[in-house]
Motif scaffolding. Structure first.
Motif, PDB file in Angstrom:
ATOM      1  N   PRO A  67     -32.977 -22.268  22.601  1.00 48.18           N
ATOM      2  CA  PRO A  67     -32.293 -21.345  23.532  1.00 48.18           C
ATOM      3  C   PRO A  67     -32.448 -19.869  23.207  1.00 48.18           C
ATOM      4  O   PRO A  67     -32.122 -19.024  24.044  1.00 48.18           O
ATOM      5  N   ASP A  68     -32.946 -19.555  22.015  1.00 48.19           N
ATOM      6  CA  ASP A  68     -32.987 -18.156  21.597  1.00 48.19           C
ATOM      7  C   ASP A  68     -34.271 -17.428  21.970  1.00 48.19           C
ATOM      8  O   ASP A  68     -34.414 -16.243  21.661  1.00 48.19           O
ATOM      9  N   GLN A  69     -35.198 -18.114  22.620  1.00 47.62           N
ATOM     10  CA  GLN A  69     -36.488 -17.502  22.927  1.00 47.62           C
ATOM     11  C   GLN A  69     -36.439 -16.760  24.274  1.00 47.62           C
ATOM     12  O   GLN A  69     -35.450 -16.823  24.992  1.00 47.62           O
ATOM     13  N   TYR A  70     -37.548 -16.091  24.602  1.00 41.88           N
ATOM     14  CA  TYR A  70     -37.619 -15.333  25.863  1.00 41.88           C
ATOM     15  C   TYR A  70     -38.259 -16.210  26.936  1.00 41.88           C
ATOM     16  O   TYR A  70     -39.379 -16.707  26.766  1.00 41.88           O
ATOM     17  N   TYR A  71     -37.544 -16.374  28.042  1.00 42.75           N
ATOM     18  CA  TYR A  71     -38.020 -17.193  29.162  1.00 42.75           C
ATOM     19  C   TYR A  71     -38.302 -16.302  30.362  1.00 42.75           C
ATOM     20  O   TYR A  71     -37.409 -15.618  30.853  1.00 42.75           O
ATOM     21  N   HIS A  72     -39.545 -16.304  30.802  1.00 37.20           N
ATOM     22  CA  HIS A  72     -39.879 -15.522  31.991  1.00 37.20           C
ATOM     23  C   HIS A  72     -39.108 -16.081  33.190  1.00 37.20           C
ATOM     24  O   HIS A  72     -39.181 -17.287  33.459  1.00 37.20           O
ATOM     25  N   PRO A  73     -38.374 -15.241  33.914  1.00 34.18           N
ATOM     26  CA  PRO A  73     -37.716 -15.713  35.134  1.00 34.18           C
ATOM     27  C   PRO A  73     -38.741 -16.299  36.103  1.00 34.18           C
ATOM     28  O   PRO A  73     -39.874 -15.809  36.188  1.00 34.18           O
ATOM     29  N   LEU A  74     -38.345 -17.328  36.839  1.00 33.42           N
ATOM     30  CA  LEU A  74     -39.291 -17.989  37.742  1.00 33.42           C
ATOM     31  C   LEU A  74     -39.899 -17.002  38.733  1.00 33.42           C
ATOM     32  O   LEU A  74     -41.082 -17.098  39.063  1.00 33.42           O
ATOM     33  N   HIS A 171     -54.042 -18.870  33.816  1.00 34.76           N
ATOM     34  CA  HIS A 171     -52.799 -19.311  33.180  1.00 34.76           C
ATOM     35  C   HIS A 171     -51.626 -18.428  33.613  1.00 34.76           C
ATOM     36  O   HIS A 171     -51.808 -17.338  34.168  1.00 34.76           O
ATOM     37  N   SER A 172     -50.430 -18.918  33.300  1.00 33.32           N
ATOM     38  CA  SER A 172     -49.222 -18.127  33.513  1.00 33.32           C
ATOM     39  C   SER A 172     -48.327 -18.302  32.291  1.00 33.32           C
ATOM     40  O   SER A 172     -47.916 -19.416  31.966  1.00 33.32           O
ATOM     41  N   SER A 173     -48.040 -17.207  31.604  1.00 30.60           N
ATOM     42  CA  SER A 173     -47.157 -17.269  30.432  1.00 30.60           C
ATOM     43  C   SER A 173     -45.733 -17.542  30.890  1.00 30.60           C
ATOM     44  O   SER A 173     -45.267 -16.970  31.884  1.00 30.60           O
ATOM     45  N   CYS A 174     -45.022 -18.420  30.169  1.00 34.70           N
ATOM     46  CA  CYS A 174     -43.674 -18.761  30.617  1.00 34.70           C
ATOM     47  C   CYS A 174     -42.607 -18.661  29.529  1.00 34.70           C
ATOM     48  O   CYS A 174     -41.432 -18.451  29.844  1.00 34.70           O
ATOM     49  N   VAL A 175     -42.970 -18.803  28.260  1.00 32.97           N
ATOM     50  CA  VAL A 175     -42.017 -18.684  27.160  1.00 32.97           C
ATOM     51  C   VAL A 175     -42.675 -17.881  26.037  1.00 32.97           C
ATOM     52  O   VAL A 175     -43.827 -18.131  25.686  1.00 32.97           O
ATOM     53  N   ARG A 176     -41.939 -16.928  25.485  1.00 30.19           N
ATOM     54  CA  ARG A 176     -42.441 -16.146  24.359  1.00 30.19           C
ATOM     55  C   ARG A 176     -41.473 -16.277  23.185  1.00 30.19           C
ATOM     56  O   ARG A 176     -40.257 -16.277  23.369  1.00 30.19           O
ATOM     57  N   PHE A 177     -42.030 -16.353  22.000  1.00 27.82           N
ATOM     58  CA  PHE A 177     -41.206 -16.500  20.805  1.00 27.82           C
ATOM     59  C   PHE A 177     -40.742 -15.131  20.322  1.00 27.82           C
ATOM     60  O   PHE A 177     -41.555 -14.231  20.093  1.00 27.82           O
ATOM     61  N   CYS A 178     -39.436 -14.977  20.181  1.00 30.42           N
ATOM     62  CA  CYS A 178     -38.891 -13.698  19.734  1.00 30.42           C
ATOM     63  C   CYS A 178     -37.916 -13.861  18.569  1.00 30.42           C
ATOM     64  O   CYS A 178     -37.554 -12.872  17.930  1.00 30.42           O
ATOM     65  N   ARG A 179     -37.499 -15.097  18.305  1.00 32.37           N
ATOM     66  CA  ARG A 179     -36.618 -15.378  17.176  1.00 32.37           C
ATOM     67  C   ARG A 179     -37.102 -16.642  16.477  1.00 32.37           C
ATOM     68  O   ARG A 179     -37.788 -17.457  17.093  1.00 32.37           O
TER      69      ARG A 179
END
Length: 231
Positions: A67-74, A171-179
């Motif tokens: 839950p702590d990661q960055y999720y690109h809004p749809l 491709h389309s990036s959807c989740v990025r690791f930030c923590r």
């Protein structure tokens, strides 16, 4: 494209196994991030609600684990057609003649007379993010990219096209690791389950030229031009 996605996936697997995944430091201080650029792109959401609904289900599963990661809004999910000026710190529209970029963009896209169809099938990842695998059915996206490249490079305008890498996928990036990840192996197992899942297809009907930040946040994005293409 699959070979590129597979190579990325292998690097992700190694990162999860060895714990050397990469965190994006800017995602925890977005207000301080002044990196901006110029991009031609197409959004996923306006075209196919079932596609983004399926993607949303995948993101919910990931969020339950991490839950702590960055999720690109749809509504911000997109494919990059071409990065005209890659995001750099301090860049503003006052640094360029934005209308000159718009004129080239419109001239090229208006001449594009072939539909662009993209199938999103499975996910891949890198040590820093999760991505949706997009596959084009023919070379129409390649042709549009080539024509944009040639037009901008011949214009003498400021560009940094292909300076980071030459984009060839859809491709389309959807989740990025930030923590720090809570459980890298559980995330790997989940991603493996979705590795070949069919999400849906996208018939691109409109391309936008935008002034954007690194993450294509709509709250920051300024639309410079929109152009419909053949459907």
């Amino acid at each position: 494209m699959q070979a590129i996605y597979d190579q990325m996936w292998n690097s992700f697997v190694c990162a999860m196994d060895e714990g050397n995944y990469v965190l994006d430091p800017w995602l925890n201080k977005l207000a301080e991030d002044d990196r901006r650029g110029i991009t031609a792109l197409a959004y996923l959401e306006p075209h196919n609600s079932s596609l983004t609904s399926n993607i949303g289900e995948f993101l919910r599963c990931v969020r339950a684990l991490e839950p702590d990661q960055y999720y690109h809004p749809l509504r911000e999910l997109h494919i990059t057609v071409l990065s005209i000026i890659s995001c750099v710190s301090g860049f503003t529209l006052n640094d360029i003649d934005s209308q000159a970029y718009v004129d080239i963009f419109l001239d090229v896209v208006k001449q594009h007379q072939q539909p662009i169809e993209i199938e999103f099938r499975g996910i891949t990842a890198s040590p820093s993010c999760l991505l949706l695998q997009g596959f084009t059915k023919d070379n129409t996206l390649d042709e549009l990219r080539r024509n944009l490249r040639l037009a901008y490079q011949a214009s003498g305008l400021r560009t940094s096209i292909d300076s980071r890498y030459k984009i060839v996928t859809a491709h389309s990036s959807c989740v990025r690791f930030c923590r720090p990840l809570r459980n890298p192996q559980s995330l790997l197992a989940l991603c493996q389950q979705w590795r070949t899942t069919y999400f849906g297809s996208l018939n691109v009907s409109e391309i936008e030229l935008v002034f954007n930040n690194w993450y294509q946040n709509l709250s920051i994005t300024q639309v410079l031009a929109k152009q419909s293409i053949f459907k």
